[in-house]
Design an enzyme around this catalytic site. Structure first.
Site, PDB file in Angstrom:
ATOM      1  N   HIS A   1     -59.619 -38.230 -51.605  1.00  0.00           N
ATOM      2  CA  HIS A   1     -60.517 -37.887 -50.505  1.00  0.00           C
ATOM      3  C   HIS A   1     -59.678 -37.607 -49.266  1.00  0.00           C
ATOM      4  O   HIS A   1     -58.669 -38.272 -49.025  1.00  0.00           O
ATOM      5  CB  HIS A   1     -61.498 -39.032 -50.233  1.00  0.00           C
ATOM      6  CG  HIS A   1     -62.667 -38.650 -49.388  1.00  0.00           C
ATOM      7  ND1 HIS A   1     -62.592 -38.570 -48.021  1.00  0.00           N
ATOM      8  CD2 HIS A   1     -63.948 -38.305 -49.719  1.00  0.00           C
ATOM      9  CE1 HIS A   1     -63.768 -38.213 -47.536  1.00  0.00           C
ATOM     10  NE2 HIS A   1     -64.604 -38.038 -48.542  1.00  0.00           N
TER      11      HIS A   1
ATOM     12  N   ASP B   1     -68.086 -38.156 -55.318  1.00  0.00           N
ATOM     13  CA  ASP B   1     -68.565 -36.887 -55.858  1.00  0.00           C
ATOM     14  C   ASP B   1     -68.406 -36.827 -57.379  1.00  0.00           C
ATOM     15  O   ASP B   1     -69.237 -36.236 -58.074  1.00  0.00           O
ATOM     16  CB  ASP B   1     -67.808 -35.709 -55.222  1.00  0.00           C
ATOM     17  CG  ASP B   1     -68.034 -35.633 -53.716  1.00  0.00           C
ATOM     18  OD1 ASP B   1     -69.206 -35.603 -53.312  1.00  0.00           O
ATOM     19  OD2 ASP B   1     -67.053 -35.606 -52.962  1.00  0.00           O
TER      20      ASP B   1
END
Length: 443
Positions: A319, A377
């Site tokens: 991330h 995600d």
């Protein structure tokens, strides 16, 4: 809507950063500001007027654009707080309506406040009947996010009584309408794409349950919402509700800084969220898994991900903000396995592939060293596919969740007495002044 005072401390005259111009030796002392937690910031608001210089920060990665009391992220520690509460605690113990109230109002609700808030939201879920005609203007194969941009933007044409941004009551009504109607609009986008009749919202159902009902029920038979799936959906909404000053939230604030109505601002946020580097990341995960195709090809793609010259990266790992484990991913991982167990998903090639990729990544020294853990995600895409959502709906679900964060951030910006219209500066590298040459002399 949040009446609490700002938490940032005023500049301490004794605490400054000195800027020195090498060519002249001129010096300027820039004040330093401190928040309640997080790094100190250099106040450069008067930098240009006092020095003649701008700062240059593409992507604003080192620039604070606003003062906020809503969400805090510490990427190095892997922490995410909503109004000071760790996201793990909220996802485990609260529901989405409770978290929505927290983000909007600044404090967790009392039982009576929660009952009233849920009643208010439930009684704003229906959309104007004429709005349903908008859908027939789209092609059946239109991306649901394109539909969402258009329909949400059109809300300002139907709800004129909640577009005065300087009226606190109208702002509250607009906020409630957006949070309440977003699942209805999203479910209608899905129904239109598959050729099924729209299902009206039900006031007796909870927020996540109601969305699942509007999405998957049909008029000819009763639809019972699976409580495990409803709880999973609720957690997805909580985990995606806000994430500090990300691209879409910054877009909402920037659009709102001009005085635009709230429906237009949220439509702008939806457009920004659509990008694959932002809200489209979980959709990109499923596309990547489809490209990999089979477990036997995983080593090949992992090898490519380790090769910097290949330009390939595994979607759903690591991330930009979190340099440690994404705190949302731990909750989502557990939820993912709960959903797969509940649905008895077996021999589903793409999901089997995802679980094998997860196993390898969590055991591979390269991924561990680089802290490329599966992120929120990665797991949300797997969950949504297992629940029956097409990949084109993934970002739409993100938009439903993030609406409450956008609305909270928009309200905070409107109420900020120091708020100004957003107007970034630039480093100009084009031509200097030159004179116009008539057409007949050019050649």
């Amino acid at each position: 809507m949040d009446g609490t005072k700002t938490a940032a401390k005023p500049p301490n005259p004794a605490e400054t950063v000195t800027l020195v111009e090498n060519s002249s030796g001129r010096r300027w002392d820039l004040p330093v500001l401190s928040g309640t937690i997080g790094p100190k910031v250099i106040d450069v608001r008067k930098l240009y007027s006092e020095t003649g210089y701008f700062t240059f920060d593409p992507g604003y990665t080192s620039t604070g654009s606003c003062e906020s009391r809503i969400t805090y992220i510490d990427g190095d520690k892997g922490e995410l707080f909503y109004r000071g509460y760790p996201i793990e605690e909220l996802a485990e113990h609260a529901d989405f309506m409770e978290v929505s109230y927290l983000l909007l109002k600044g404090e967790l609700p009392t039982p009576e406040q929660k009952r009233k808030f849920e009643w208010d939201i439930a009684h704003h879920t229906m959309v104007h009947e004429q709005l349903t005609r908008f859908y027939s203007g789209f092609r059946r194969d239109a991306h649901p996010m394109a539909v969402m941009c258009g329909v949400v933007g059109a809300l300002s044409a139907f709800y004129h009584d909640s577009t005065d941004i300087y009226d606190p009551h109208q702002r509250e009504v607009a906020s409630y309408r957006l949070i309440a109607k977003m699942p209805t609009i999203a479910a209608m986008a899905y129904k239109y794409s598959v050729g099924q009749p729209f299902m009206y919202p039900r006031n007796d159902l909870k927020y996540a349950d109601n969305f699942l009902h509007m999405t998957f029920a049909v008029p000819c038979e009763e639809y019972r919402v699976n409580p495990v799936l409803a709880r999973a959906m609720d957690r997805i909404l909580i985990l995606h509700a806000d994430h500090e000053q990300n691209a879409s939230t910054s877009t909402v604030r920037l659009a709102g800084s001009s005085g635009a109505n709230p429906f237009a601002c949220i439509a702008a946020g939806i457009a920004s969220l659509w990008g694959p580097a932002h809200g489209g990341a979980n959709e990109a995960v499923l596309k990547m898994l489809t490209e990999i195709g089979s477990k036997s090809r995983i080593p090949e793609f992992v090898k490519r991900a380790k090769d910097k010259s290949s330009g390939f990266r595994l979607m759903g790992f690591g991330h930009r903000v979190y340099k440690n484990y994404d705190p949302r991913a731990a909750v989502m991982r557990r939820t993912c396995h709960e959903v797969l167990d509940e649905l008895g998903v077996k021999n589903e090639p793409l999901l089997d592939l995802a679980m094998e990729l997860e196993r390898i990544a969590l055991e591979d020294d390269y991924f561990i060293e680089k802290k490329l853990y599966p992120n929120v995600d990665f797991y949300s895409g797997i969950i949504l596919r297992a629940m029956g959502f097409p990949t084109s709906m993934f970002t739409v679900l993100f938009a439903i969740a993030r609406t409450v964060g956008w609305v909270a951030q928009w309200n905070e910006m409107i109420e900020d007495p120091g708020q100004k219209i957003g107007r970034p500066r630039q480093l100009y590298t084009g031509h200097q002044r030159r004179s116009y040459v008539p057409l007949h002399r050019r050649g």
